[in-house]
Design a protein around this motif. Structure first.
Motif, PDB file in Angstrom:
ATOM      1  N   SER A 117       0.842  -1.203   0.000  1.00 15.06           N
ATOM      2  CA  SER A 117       0.000   0.000   0.000  1.00 15.06           C
ATOM      3  C   SER A 117       0.871   1.244   0.000  1.00 15.06           C
ATOM      4  CB  SER A 117      -0.900   0.014   1.240  1.00 15.06           C
ATOM      5  OG  SER A 117      -1.786  -1.074   1.240  1.00 15.06           O
ATOM      6  N   GLU A 118       0.357   2.303  -0.614  1.00 17.75           N
ATOM      7  CA  GLU A 118       1.113   3.548  -0.717  1.00 17.75           C
ATOM      8  C   GLU A 118       0.662   4.520   0.382  1.00 17.75           C
ATOM      9  OE1 GLU A 118       2.922   6.294  -4.291  1.00 17.75           O
ATOM     10  OE2 GLU A 118       0.999   5.311  -4.584  1.00 17.75           O
ATOM     11  N   PHE A 119       1.231   4.357   1.555  1.00 17.13           N
ATOM     12  CA  PHE A 119       0.854   5.210   2.679  1.00 17.13           C
ATOM     13  C   PHE A 119       1.231   6.666   2.424  1.00 17.13           C
ATOM     14  CE2 PHE A 119       0.722   1.858   6.332  1.00 17.13           C
ATOM     15  CZ  PHE A 119      -0.326   1.232   5.679  1.00 17.13           C
ATOM     16  N   GLU A 120       2.238   6.897   1.593  1.00 11.83           N
ATOM     17  CA  GLU A 120       2.653   8.268   1.294  1.00 11.83           C
ATOM     18  C   GLU A 120       1.493   9.074   0.715  1.00 11.83           C
ATOM     19  OE1 GLU A 120       6.464  10.334  -0.885  1.00 11.83           O
ATOM     20  OE2 GLU A 120       5.276   8.928  -2.063  1.00 11.83           O
ATOM     21  N   LYS A 121       0.604   8.418  -0.010  1.00  9.94           N
ATOM     22  CA  LYS A 121      -0.546   9.094  -0.609  1.00  9.94           C
ATOM     23  C   LYS A 121      -1.828   8.880   0.202  1.00  9.94           C
ATOM     24  CE  LYS A 121       1.203   9.271  -5.327  1.00  9.94           C
ATOM     25  NZ  LYS A 121       0.941   8.977  -6.764  1.00  9.94           N
ATOM     26  N   GLY A 122      -1.671   8.442   1.439  1.00  6.41           N
ATOM     27  CA  GLY A 122      -2.819   8.313   2.315  1.00  6.41           C
ATOM     28  C   GLY A 122      -3.664   7.082   2.087  1.00  6.41           C
ATOM     29  N   GLN A 123      -3.124   6.088   1.356  1.00  6.92           N
ATOM     30  CA  GLN A 123      -3.910   4.900   1.036  1.00  6.92           C
ATOM     31  C   GLN A 123      -3.772   3.853   2.154  1.00  6.92           C
ATOM     32  OE1 GLN A 123      -2.663   3.682  -2.891  1.00  6.92           O
ATOM     33  NE2 GLN A 123      -3.412   5.542  -3.854  1.00  6.92           N
ATOM     34  N   PHE A 124      -4.152   4.261   3.352  1.00  3.83           N
ATOM     35  CA  PHE A 124      -4.028   3.368   4.508  1.00  3.83           C
ATOM     36  C   PHE A 124      -5.054   2.237   4.455  1.00  3.83           C
ATOM     37  CE2 PHE A 124      -2.347   7.482   5.894  1.00  3.83           C
ATOM     38  CZ  PHE A 124      -1.106   7.097   6.387  1.00  3.83           C
ATOM     39  N   LEU A 125      -6.266   2.572   4.053  1.00  4.66           N
ATOM     40  CA  LEU A 125      -7.343   1.581   4.035  1.00  4.66           C
ATOM     41  C   LEU A 125      -7.039   0.433   3.064  1.00  4.66           C
ATOM     42  CD1 LEU A 125     -10.142   0.924   5.195  1.00  4.66           C
ATOM     43  CD2 LEU A 125     -11.147   2.242   3.313  1.00  4.66           C
ATOM     44  N   SER A 126      -6.220   0.694   2.047  1.00  5.12           N
ATOM     45  CA  SER A 126      -5.948  -0.330   1.032  1.00  5.12           C
ATOM     46  C   SER A 126      -5.253  -1.554   1.609  1.00  5.12           C
ATOM     47  CB  SER A 126      -5.095   0.258  -0.103  1.00  5.12           C
ATOM     48  OG  SER A 126      -3.786   0.550   0.347  1.00  5.12           O
ATOM     49  N   GLY A 138       6.028   3.388   5.406  1.00  4.53           N
ATOM     50  CA  GLY A 138       5.267   2.805   6.512  1.00  4.53           C
ATOM     51  C   GLY A 138       5.375   3.583   7.799  1.00  4.53           C
ATOM     52  N   GLU A 139       6.416   4.425   7.933  1.00  6.07           N
ATOM     53  CA  GLU A 139       6.570   5.203   9.169  1.00  6.07           C
ATOM     54  C   GLU A 139       5.423   6.182   9.393  1.00  6.07           C
ATOM     55  OE1 GLU A 139       8.287   7.717   5.934  1.00  6.07           O
ATOM     56  OE2 GLU A 139       8.498   5.614   6.494  1.00  6.07           O
ATOM     57  N   LEU A 140       4.686   6.507   8.314  1.00 11.92           N
ATOM     58  CA  LEU A 140       3.568   7.441   8.434  1.00 11.92           C
ATOM     59  C   LEU A 140       2.407   6.843   9.235  1.00 11.92           C
ATOM     60  CD1 LEU A 140       3.566   8.897   4.801  1.00 11.92           C
ATOM     61  CD2 LEU A 140       4.513   9.931   6.876  1.00 11.92           C
ATOM     62  N   ASP A 141       2.429   5.535   9.432  1.00 12.67           N
ATOM     63  CA  ASP A 141       1.382   4.871  10.205  1.00 12.67           C
ATOM     64  C   ASP A 141       1.636   4.963  11.707  1.00 12.67           C
ATOM     65  OD1 ASP A 141      -0.913   3.322  10.620  1.00 12.67           O
ATOM     66  OD2 ASP A 141       0.149   1.421  10.384  1.00 12.67           O
ATOM     67  N   PHE A 142       2.821   5.437  12.099  1.00  7.28           N
ATOM     68  CA  PHE A 142       3.164   5.490  13.530  1.00  7.28           C
ATOM     69  C   PHE A 142       2.125   6.267  14.332  1.00  7.28           C
ATOM     70  CE2 PHE A 142       5.110   7.599  17.183  1.00  7.28           C
ATOM     71  CZ  PHE A 142       5.679   6.530  17.850  1.00  7.28           C
ATOM     72  N   THR A 143       1.627   7.359  13.787  1.00 13.46           N
ATOM     73  CA  THR A 143       0.723   8.239  14.536  1.00 13.46           C
ATOM     74  C   THR A 143      -0.732   7.751  14.523  1.00 13.46           C
ATOM     75  OG1 THR A 143       0.421   9.628  12.569  1.00 13.46           O
ATOM     76  CG2 THR A 143       2.159  10.267  14.130  1.00 13.46           C
ATOM     77  N   HIS A 144      -1.035   6.710  13.764  1.00 14.66           N
ATOM     78  CA  HIS A 144      -2.410   6.222  13.704  1.00 14.66           C
ATOM     79  C   HIS A 144      -2.691   5.260  14.859  1.00 14.66           C
ATOM     80  CE1 HIS A 144      -2.128   7.593   9.455  1.00 14.66           C
ATOM     81  NE2 HIS A 144      -3.381   7.939   9.716  1.00 14.66           N
ATOM     82  N   SER A 145      -3.750   5.570  15.592  1.00 13.88           N
ATOM     83  CA  SER A 145      -4.201   4.729  16.696  1.00 13.88           C
ATOM     84  C   SER A 145      -5.617   4.250  16.394  1.00 13.88           C
ATOM     85  CB  SER A 145      -4.181   5.516  18.004  1.00 13.88           C
ATOM     86  OG  SER A 145      -5.223   6.484  18.007  1.00 13.88           O
ATOM     87  N   ALA A 146      -6.159   3.470  17.319  1.00 10.75           N
ATOM     88  CA  ALA A 146      -7.544   3.024  17.168  1.00 10.75           C
ATOM     89  C   ALA A 146      -8.524   4.179  17.268  1.00 10.75           C
ATOM     90  CB  ALA A 146      -7.863   1.965  18.223  1.00 10.75           C
ATOM     91  N   GLU A 147      -8.056   5.319  17.770  1.00  9.93           N
ATOM     92  CA  GLU A 147      -8.901   6.495  17.923  1.00  9.93           C
ATOM     93  C   GLU A 147      -8.791   7.467  16.750  1.00  9.93           C
ATOM     94  OE1 GLU A 147     -11.127   6.785  20.389  1.00  9.93           O
ATOM     95  OE2 GLU A 147     -10.462   4.748  20.856  1.00  9.93           O
ATOM     96  N   SER A 148      -7.899   7.184  15.781  1.00 13.73           N
ATOM     97  CA  SER A 148      -7.772   8.056  14.611  1.00 13.73           C
ATOM     98  C   SER A 148      -9.051   8.004  13.784  1.00 13.73           C
ATOM     99  CB  SER A 148      -6.578   7.624  13.759  1.00 13.73           C
ATOM    100  OG  SER A 148      -5.375   7.709  14.502  1.00 13.73           O
ATOM    101  N   ALA A 149      -9.421   9.139  13.201  1.00 14.75           N
ATOM    102  CA  ALA A 149     -10.709   9.265  12.529  1.00 14.75           C
ATOM    103  C   ALA A 149     -10.913   8.224  11.432  1.00 14.75           C
ATOM    104  CB  ALA A 149     -10.855  10.677  11.964  1.00 14.75           C
ATOM    105  N   GLY A 192     -13.589   5.117  11.445  1.00 18.44           N
ATOM    106  CA  GLY A 192     -14.568   4.946  10.379  1.00 18.44           C
ATOM    107  C   GLY A 192     -14.545   3.534   9.819  1.00 18.44           C
ATOM    108  N   TYR A 193     -13.350   2.979   9.669  1.00 14.23           N
ATOM    109  CA  TYR A 193     -13.216   1.590   9.205  1.00 14.23           C
ATOM    110  C   TYR A 193     -13.881   0.633  10.188  1.00 14.23           C
ATOM    111  CZ  TYR A 193     -10.729  -2.900   9.506  1.00 14.23           C
ATOM    112  OH  TYR A 193     -10.418  -4.228   9.663  1.00 14.23           O
ATOM    113  N   MET A 194     -13.662   0.838  11.464  1.00 17.28           N
ATOM    114  CA  MET A 194     -14.256  -0.054  12.475  1.00 17.28           C
ATOM    115  C   MET A 194     -15.772   0.055  12.477  1.00 17.28           C
ATOM    116  SD  MET A 194     -11.714  -0.103  15.790  1.00 17.28           S
ATOM    117  CE  MET A 194     -11.896   1.639  16.169  1.00 17.28           C
ATOM    118  N   GLN A 195     -16.282   1.270  12.390  1.00 20.27           N
ATOM    119  CA  GLN A 195     -17.728   1.457  12.401  1.00 20.27           C
ATOM    120  C   GLN A 195     -18.384   0.820  11.180  1.00 20.27           C
ATOM    121  OE1 GLN A 195     -18.047   5.700  12.736  1.00 20.27           O
ATOM    122  NE2 GLN A 195     -17.434   5.730  14.902  1.00 20.27           N
ATOM    123  N   SER A 196     -17.745   0.989  10.001  1.00 23.67           N
ATOM    124  CA  SER A 196     -18.295   0.431   8.763  1.00 23.67           C
ATOM    125  C   SER A 196     -18.341  -1.091   8.799  1.00 23.67           C
ATOM    126  CB  SER A 196     -17.464   0.886   7.562  1.00 23.67           C
ATOM    127  OG  SER A 196     -17.506   2.289   7.423  1.00 23.67           O
TER     128      SER A 196
END
Length: 441
Positions: free
Chosen positions: A350-359, A380-391, A395-399
């Motif tokens: 996945s290309e996290f640099e372009k925000g494609q985290f969900l992919s 992949g280092e851009l994912d460090f700041t993402h927690s279960a509380e990130s928006a 949204g993924y969990m709710q969906s």
């Protein structure tokens, strides 16, 4: 009456004399109560300190045993991921920012423990002797977990990625040493020298191999100039021929082609300045890096060779050398067909640099189904700041009607790992993510 008083005086004087004589017989010097008390207290404190130190050492030894058992478990897990059998997933990142400084995310130890390997995107750049004590210790701890560290960059020219010396880049120094004569034999020889110098450098740094990012038609190369590995003008050989030459040479030291005593002999030859066929100027790297090779006993180490980029590689030749293919199959729903007949040898990214985290969720599902061997992420280092509380993650969990996630860092990668290789709810019940960064004493 007078005689009676006189007798009493004589008796009192006698008693005093007797008392003085008895005192002198017992101790002729004053009592030093403070000194005796201080001595007793000091001895008691020393005994207590000794007991505390022994208890602490015992507790630390017990803790070390538990950590060692945990590291062994992780190492065995990751060894299965390298086997290309699909038993365990291969988890990978192109990762930038290794500094091991005051910021937690600059440490390799901040990366999820199940991560199999990372590539230092853009290379390392430092000379082995310039590696900081924090970096050395961080790398050691990462290795204890069974994780591997590679260097990676877009390969277009020989000399790229080699370390600077003074104010000159490694690329410029390589061109000075070995020239740019555009004949087939010289172009082939330079590709082989580059493979050897690069292998010597990586080995001396204590790293685990090379990730070849080869994008000769679409990468960030200047295609109008002279590029040994890109589709520019001026090649004496074809750029594809040069890449195969490079892989066959670096594959003597890294990758799957050789093993056992044969591979060890290739490594010994690599650091033997009298080995036949070497250019005279290769001795500079051999002399500089041989002490690191010998001190680390790196002849016993297993090295890997990764490939990512375009599907222009002739895998009929290269596949015997390549350990894993890291596919740049970016996009939310995209999972490419494997680069080789063994689907577990190819990793979807996945290309996290372009925000494609969900992919990475779709790719994790493909890995779970056995369509590919694992997942990875670009930057992949851009994912460090993402927690279960990130928006986005909430949204993924709710969906998907998901609850119970407790991730503090690397939420997307942790969720991908959980999808591919899930544990039971009972095992997850007491899960507590702890960012445990050990530092040199």
């Amino acid at each position: 009456m007078k005689d009676t008083r006189h007798l009493k005086q004589i008796r009192n004087i006698g008693l005093c004399v007797l008392g003085l004589w008895m005192a002198n017989c017992v101790k002729t010097e004053p009592l030093d109560i403070e000194k005796d008390y201080t001595k007793a207290m000091t001895e008691r404190a020393q005994q207590e300190q000794k007991q505390e130190a022994e208890a602490k050492a015992k507790a630390e030894a017990e803790a070390d045993k538990k950590w060692d058992a945990y590291y062994q478990m992780l190492t065995e897990y990751k060894e299965k991921a390298w086997k290309n059998t699909g038993e365990k997933p291969f988890i990978y990142m192109w990762w930038t920012g290794w500094r091991a400084n005051a910021l937690e995310q600059t440490w390799l130890q901040s990366i999820p423990d199940t991560t199999t390997a990372v590539s230092l995107w853009g290379g390392y750049g430092k000379q082995p002797a310039d590696m900081s004590e924090n970096e050395k210790f961080d790398l050691e701890m990462f290795h204890k977990k069974g994780s591997k560290v590679f260097v990676c960059w877009q390969v277009s020219n020989v000399g790229q990625g080699l370390p600077s010396e003074g104010n000159k880049s490694g690329f410029a120094l390589f061109r000075e040493k070995y020239g740019e004569e555009r004949t087939k034999p010289n172009e082939t020889f330079r590709c082989e020298i580059y493979a050897r110098d690069l292998a010597r450098y990586i080995i001396a740094c204590g790293l685990d191999g090379f990730d070849i990012d080869w994008e000769p038609n679409i990468g960030n190369h200047s295609h109008s100039g002279y590029n040994e590995f890109a589709s520019g003008v001026g090649n004496a050989n074809t750029y594809k021929e040069n890449m195969i030459t490079f892989i066959q040479e670096i594959g003597k030291y890294f990758g799957e082609k050789y093993s056992g005593e044969e591979r060890k002999q290739h490594l010994r030859n690599l650091f033997d300045e009298n080995f036949s066929g070497y250019h005279e100027k290769e001795k500079e790297y051999i002399r500089a890096y041989k002490p690191f090779f010998e001190k680390g006993n790196y002849v016993e180490k297993k090295y890997y060779l990764l490939y990512d980029g375009e599907k222009v590689l002739d895998t009929s030749i290269a596949d015997a050398y390549i350990s894993k293919y890291i596919m740049q199959d970016y996009g939310n729903g995209r999972v490419d067909s494997p680069f080789t007949n063994n689907k577990f040898k190819s990793i979807s990214t996945s290309e996290f640099e372009k925000g494609q985290f969900l992919s990475i969720i779709r790719k994790a599902q493909a890995a779970k189904a056995g369509d590919v061997g694992g997942v990875g992420s670009y930057h992949g280092e851009l994912d460090f700041t993402h927690s279960a509380e990130s928006a986005l993650f909430k949204g993924y969990m709710q969906s998907n009607k998901i609850t119970g996630r407790k991730y503090k860092h690397y939420a997307w990668l942790r969720e991908a790992i959980r999808i591919i290789d899930p544990r039971s709810n009972e095992e997850y019940k007491d899960f507590k993510e702890v960012l445990n960064i050990k530092k040199p004493k």
